[in-house]
Enzyme design. Structure first.
Site, PDB file in Angstrom:
ATOM      1  N   ASP A  41       0.832  -1.196   0.000  1.00  0.00           N
ATOM      2  CA  ASP A  41       0.000   0.000   0.000  1.00  0.00           C
ATOM      3  C   ASP A  41       0.868   1.249   0.000  1.00  0.00           C
ATOM      4  OD1 ASP A  41      -2.528  -0.985  -0.141  1.00  0.00           O
ATOM      5  OD2 ASP A  41      -2.975  -0.843   1.991  1.00  0.00           O
ATOM      6  N   LYS A  90      -0.895   1.451  -7.954  1.00  0.00           N
ATOM      7  CA  LYS A  90      -0.713   1.598  -9.394  1.00  0.00           C
ATOM      8  C   LYS A  90      -1.264   0.408 -10.175  1.00  0.00           C
ATOM      9  CE  LYS A  90       3.317   4.608  -8.957  1.00  0.00           C
ATOM     10  NZ  LYS A  90       4.754   4.797  -9.267  1.00  0.00           N
TER      11      LYS A  90
END
Length: 410
Positions: free
Chosen positions: A200, A222
């Site tokens: 994270d 992403k």
């Protein structure tokens, strides 16, 4: 005998008679390990420390309340001699020799037939460090070596690769509030053993730099498929890599189950038949205020604290928080993910009875080198956030505990 080194061996004492003579500090330190080994322990001593007495009261050992007598070591497999009477220790040591009972003497290692190593444990491995000679032994040095090895195994700085096939699966690891030193020992070890790490944005980023080159690091922020598919994509990535037989760590900030959507990932893995280990983490809801000198509870000030997600405003239909009830609480209110909604939150709390003068502290980037604390009140917090340019991530603390500790410099 002193010319030859000791021969190291691990004793399997489960169900076997072990006699301990003396119930002072030495016995108090040694007994827990003997109990954990499953030994049938007979303690002979007229007196005992409160901790040793508690072990007897709990039925973990059998306590014979008298001094040592010849014959006490009969049928014993192992003996620990630790009385304060040198004559009794010598007599018991001689009996042990006659009966071929391995015997440790706390008062005279030269006359013992066994020595106790400095031991430590790390995830199924016992580390035992033993001085090779009785004379000139340095227990502190031995213990320091033990501690260094165990600490290295626990935090992943000393990695011994597994040569047997590992069971593939996922470890859901809470990384803590940001400082890499605040991850749990188990979490750090699992990171060191991982093949894939899905991290994270709020996880302890510095830990990723310590990973070996072969470890694949995936930034969860992403992962493609769009904003609203992010969690589903993360679940899919966890399942995909685990099914390839890899050891996967899902590294999350704080604790996986405190506004971390960790249970959604556990459920997805369970449906896919993939084993998952959950490693709790230190939640930012208590650690970040603490790092800024704010106790979430304090005697005579706050007897409770409530943690609330502020990711949606109080008037948002998606909000599940009972803001009118929260306004009536006399304890501490900790808001996570609420920086951009704090104006509406403060307005709502005041509208339902909270004093506009209630102290508020905002701790940005808590526990990291960029940590800063900004203080305000419910009446001023919205403007303060704007003028001080407070950004997420920040933990918001509302209540009188904000004023308990040393106040930050202006």
């Amino acid at each position: 005998m002193a010319e030859h080194p000791a021969y190291p061996v691990g004793l399997r004492l489960s169900g076997r008679r072990v006699v301990v003579l003396g119930a002072g500090q030495v016995a108090q330190r040694r007994l827990p390990a003997l109990i954990a080994a499953g030994a049938d322990i007979v303690l002979v001593s007229p007196e005992a420390t409160p901790s040793v007495e508690a072990m007897a009261d709990a039925g973990e050992i059998t306590w014979v309340r008298r001094r040592y007598e010849d014959g006490d070591l009969a049928a014993a497999w192992y003996a620990l001699i630790a009385t304060s009477d040198p004559d009794a220790n010598t007599a018991a040591s001689a009996e042990a020799e006659r009966h071929r009972v391995w015997c440790v003497r706390s008062d005279d290692a030269d006359r013992a037939t066994a020595w106790t190593p400095a031991t430590g444990h790390s995830e199924g491995v016992t580390v035992a460090v033993l001085t090779t000679e009785a004379r000139g032994r340095d227990p502190r040095h031995t213990a320091a070596i033990r501690d260094a090895v165990v600490e290295g195994l626990r935090d992943g700085t000393l990695v011994a690769p597994h040569h047997r096939t590992r069971t593939p699966g996922v470890a859901l690891v809470g990384g803590g509030p940001g400082d890499p030193d605040l991850i749990t020992v188990r979490g750090r070890r699992l990171l060191a053993e991982a093949d894939v790490v899905i991290a994270d944005r709020l996880g302890p980023r510095d830990l990723l730099a310590e990973l070996p080159p072969h470890v694949e690091v995936i930034d969860a922020a992403k992962i493609p498929y769009g904003r609203y598919m992010a969690q589903e994509a993360i679940n899919s990535a966890l399942i995909e890599h685990a099914k390839q037989g890899k050891s996967v760590v899902r590294l999350k900030g704080g604790d996986p189950f405190v506004f971390g959507r960790g249970m959604e990932e556990v459920q997805a893995l369970a449906e896919a038949g993939i084993p998952c280990t959950v490693v709790p983490g230190i939640s930012s809801s208590i650690s970040v205020p603490g790092a800024a000198g704010i106790p979430v509870t304090h005697r005579g000030v706050a007897h409770e604290f409530t943690v609330v997600s502020g990711h949606v405003a109080p008037d948002d239909e998606r909000s599940l928080a009972d803001w009118p009830s929260l306004a009536k609480l006399t304890g501490t209110l900790v808001i996570l993910m609420g920086v951009d909604k704090i104006g509406k939150i403060a307005e709502t709390l005041v509208a339902h009875g909270k004093s506009p003068n209630t102290p508020v502290a905002l701790v940005q980037e808590g526990t990291t080198a960029a940590q800063r604390r900004v203080d305000a009140t419910l009446a001023t917090v919205a403007e303060t956030v704007r003028t001080e340019d407070v950004k997420a991530p920040a933990v918001i603390v509302i209540g009188e505990v904000v004023t308990v500790g040393p106040q930050p410099l202006a």
